[in-house]
Write an enzyme that holds these catalytic residues in place. Sequence first.
Site, short mmCIF file in Angstrom:
data_model
loop_
_atom_site.label_atom_id
_atom_site.label_comp_id
_atom_site.label_asym_id
_atom_site.label_seq_id
_atom_site.Cartn_x
_atom_site.Cartn_y
_atom_site.Cartn_z
N ASP A 280 0.85 -1.01 -0.24
CA ASP A 280 0.31 -0.02 -0.05
C ASP A 280 1.08 1.08 0.02
O ASP A 280 1.58 1.25 0.66
CB ASP A 280 -0.55 0.20 1.42
CG ASP A 280 -2.16 0.24 1.11
OD1 ASP A 280 -2.04 1.45 0.17
OD2 ASP A 280 -3.17 -0.35 1.20
N ASP B 213 -3.04 4.20 -2.76
CA ASP B 213 -4.16 4.89 -1.92
C ASP B 213 -4.70 6.36 -1.86
O ASP B 213 -3.90 7.29 -2.23
CB ASP B 213 -3.74 5.20 -0.47
CG ASP B 213 -5.62 5.50 0.41
OD1 ASP B 213 -6.28 4.77 1.19
OD2 ASP B 213 -5.19 6.52 1.45
N GLU C 174 -6.51 3.83 -6.71
CA GLU C 174 -7.50 4.26 -5.72
C GLU C 174 -7.74 4.99 -5.87
O GLU C 174 -6.66 6.85 -6.03
CB GLU C 174 -7.57 3.38 -3.89
CG GLU C 174 -8.52 3.43 -3.06
CD GLU C 174 -8.62 3.81 -1.80
OE1 GLU C 174 -9.40 3.80 -1.14
OE2 GLU C 174 -7.53 4.87 -1.55
N HIS D 124 -10.79 -3.29 2.77
CA HIS D 124 -11.24 -3.21 3.83
C HIS D 124 -11.73 -1.84 4.30
O HIS D 124 -12.02 -1.62 5.70
CB HIS D 124 -9.18 -2.85 4.42
CG HIS D 124 -9.15 -1.73 4.08
ND1 HIS D 124 -8.34 -1.70 2.62
CD2 HIS D 124 -8.27 -0.44 4.36
CE1 HIS D 124 -7.49 -0.36 2.17
NE2 HIS D 124 -7.76 0.68 3.91
N ASP D 125 -12.07 -1.52 3.14
CA ASP D 125 -13.11 0.22 3.50
C ASP D 125 -14.59 -0.11 3.30
O ASP D 125 -15.07 0.55 3.60
CB ASP D 125 -12.69 1.17 2.50
CG ASP D 125 -10.99 1.82 3.89
OD1 ASP D 125 -11.32 1.69 4.68
OD2 ASP D 125 -10.66 2.59 2.34
#
Length: 618
Positions: A112, A222, A281, A365-366
Site C-alpha cells: 500500500d 491510496d 485507488e 478493508h473499507d
Amino acid sequence: MSYPALVTSPRHVGQDADWWRRAVVYQVYPRSFQDTDGDGYGDVPGITRRLDHLDTLGVDVVWLSPVYRSPQDDNGYDISDYEDIDPLFGSLEDLDDLIAGLHARGMRLVMDLVVNHTSDEHPWFTQSRACRDNPRRDWYIWRPARQVEGLAPGEPGTEPTNWGSAFSGSAWQWDETTGEFYLHLFSVKQPDLNWENPEVRTAVYDMMGRWLDRGVDGFRMDVINLISKTYPLADGPQGEGDLYGSGFAAVANGPRIHQFLHEMNETVFAPRGRHVLTVGEMPGVTLADAPLYTDPARGEVDMVFQFEHVGLAEGPGGKFDPRRVDMSALKDNLAAWQAALAPAVDESGRVTGELGWGSSYWDNHDQPRAVSRFGDDDPAWRETSAKTLASILHLHRGTPYVYQGEEIGMTNAVFTGLESYRDLESVNHYHERVAHGDDPERVLASLPTNSRDNARTPVQWDDSPQAGFTTGAPWIDVNPNYPVLNAAAQVGVPGSVFEHYRALIALRHEDEAVALGTFRLLDAGEAGSWCVLREHVGADGTREQVLLLASLTREGIALTEGSALCALLAENGVDLAQWAGAERLLLASLPAEDAAASGTGAPERLEGWDSVILRRSL
C-alpha cells in the site's frame, strides 16, 4: 540489494507480458490476518505462516495494507516512516522473509502506498510545522486564517475554506506554533502533502524505488487521484443542514494529476526490467476519467479502483444513511464500467488492443462484507449466495480482488454498542452527530451496516478460541459465527465457498475468454438475475464463449423454453437451446468436481441464489 527471484508455479501466473491481466489479487489487512506473538494484533510473520493457504487458493498477488511505522491513528494509513516496519507488525527482516516466501511459491507482493498524506508525526511534517521558514514548510499545504470580523485567527469560522474532512470535522487544523492552518482531507493527524513541490515528488519516487529494489512487486496507491489540488483553494458547495462544504471537486482528479502519475511511471516503473503492478485507488473517478488513467499508451497506472458500485449502498445522507442495494442498478453500473474500459476489437470481435483496465471487487478493508451487503447472509443462503457473488465477480473483465475472509464467505460483524467499534470514521461520525443534537440511539443504529469495522474483524481460521487468530485478546472482537464459519471447515471440502473460489481462480488462469475476452451484460434492468457473456476469438477465428446465469433471489429462476429469462436472453442474441451441449464448468449449488457430471447446457431451473457457468466453442 538482491532479492529472491520469482519461481514460476503452475498454480499461479508466470512472467508473460499480460500476467497481471490474468492475475487475481488477495488483500491482507495485517492487523486482522494472523497474530503470532499473542498481543492481539496480526503481524507480518503471521502472513508468512499462512502463505500455504493463499498458495492453495491460487491467488497470484498479495496486496498488503500498510505495515510502515505509524501512530496507528487510522490503522496505519497515517505513516510516520515510509522506510521501516512498525514494531506492531514486525521488522524489515520479517518483510524480507514474506517476500521470499511469496516469490518461492510464484506469488508477488504489492505494498500500500499512502502519499496523499503522511502522519503528523512524520519527520517531514514535524520540520514543516517547526517554523514558517523551515526548508520543508512548503512540503505540506499551509494557509493563513480567513479574516472574519469578531473572530481571532484559528477560531472556528476562520478556516481558509469551508471544507469538511472525510473523518468528520473541518479539513483544516490550526497550528499555534506557526499561526496557520494545515490541510488534512482525512484525520487531523494526516496532513496532506504538497505535490506541487518537486522536492516532495522526488522524495516519494526515491522511496518507492527503494521498496522495489527490496523485492516489492508493485503498489496499490491510496486515494492517489487526490494529490493534485485545484488552486487557489476556495469554498465548496454546502447543502442545507450540512456542517461543512465539500472540497471534493477541488481535490479529486486535479489539473496536474496525469502529469504527476506519468512522471511517477517514467521515473520509478519504466526503468525497471520487470512489470511493476500499479493500482490507483481513485474516489470520484468517472467513466471518462478511467481510460485516461489506465490506457497503456499513456503510461500512468495499470488499473483503477472506483467506488460507484459500493456507493449504491449509501442514502442521501452518505454511508451512515444506509439503504438496500438495488441489484439491477448494481449490475448496470458495473456493466457501464466494463464498457468504459472495453478493448479495441475488429469486425470478428477479436481483441486487437487494450485501451484501459479495471479492478473487480466486492469488498475490502473499507467496505462491509460482500455476502451481507450484496448477497444473503442468512445461514440457509449464505454459502450459495457467497459462491454466486464470487462467480459474478470473476466473470467480469478486469483484475479480480479477493479480500481476506471473502474466500470463506465471512459476514458482517456483530456490534453491541459504541464500545464495539474501532474505526475512526465510525466513532468520529457518532460523536460529531450527537454533539450537534442528533438522537444518540438513532446515530448508533446508523453505524453497523456500512462501518469499516465489518471488514476488520479477525480472519476465522478454525473453531478454536478467537478463531485461531490469536492466543491473546484480539484488538477487535471476532465474529461470533466463527465456530461454524472458518477456513479449517472449508479448505479441501467439496462444495465449500473456499473450493468454489479456488476453482474460479484456476478458471481465470486457464481460460482466455474469462481472462481477456470481451464482456456483455445480457439482462440489464433485471433485479432477480445476472447474466453475462464472455467471448474470445482466437487468431484462427475459433470463438470460445463462456456464459454466466445467476439467480439473485431466494425464489430462484426458471430457464426452460418460454420462461421470462429465456425470452429476455433470446432478445439479446443468446438462445439457451443452442447451449444444450455446452460444458458446465461450475454451479454454486454443487462441488466444482461435480459440475461436469451434472449434465450439459443450462439446467431447467436455478434455485435460490444458485448460478451456473457454461462454456462452448464455435
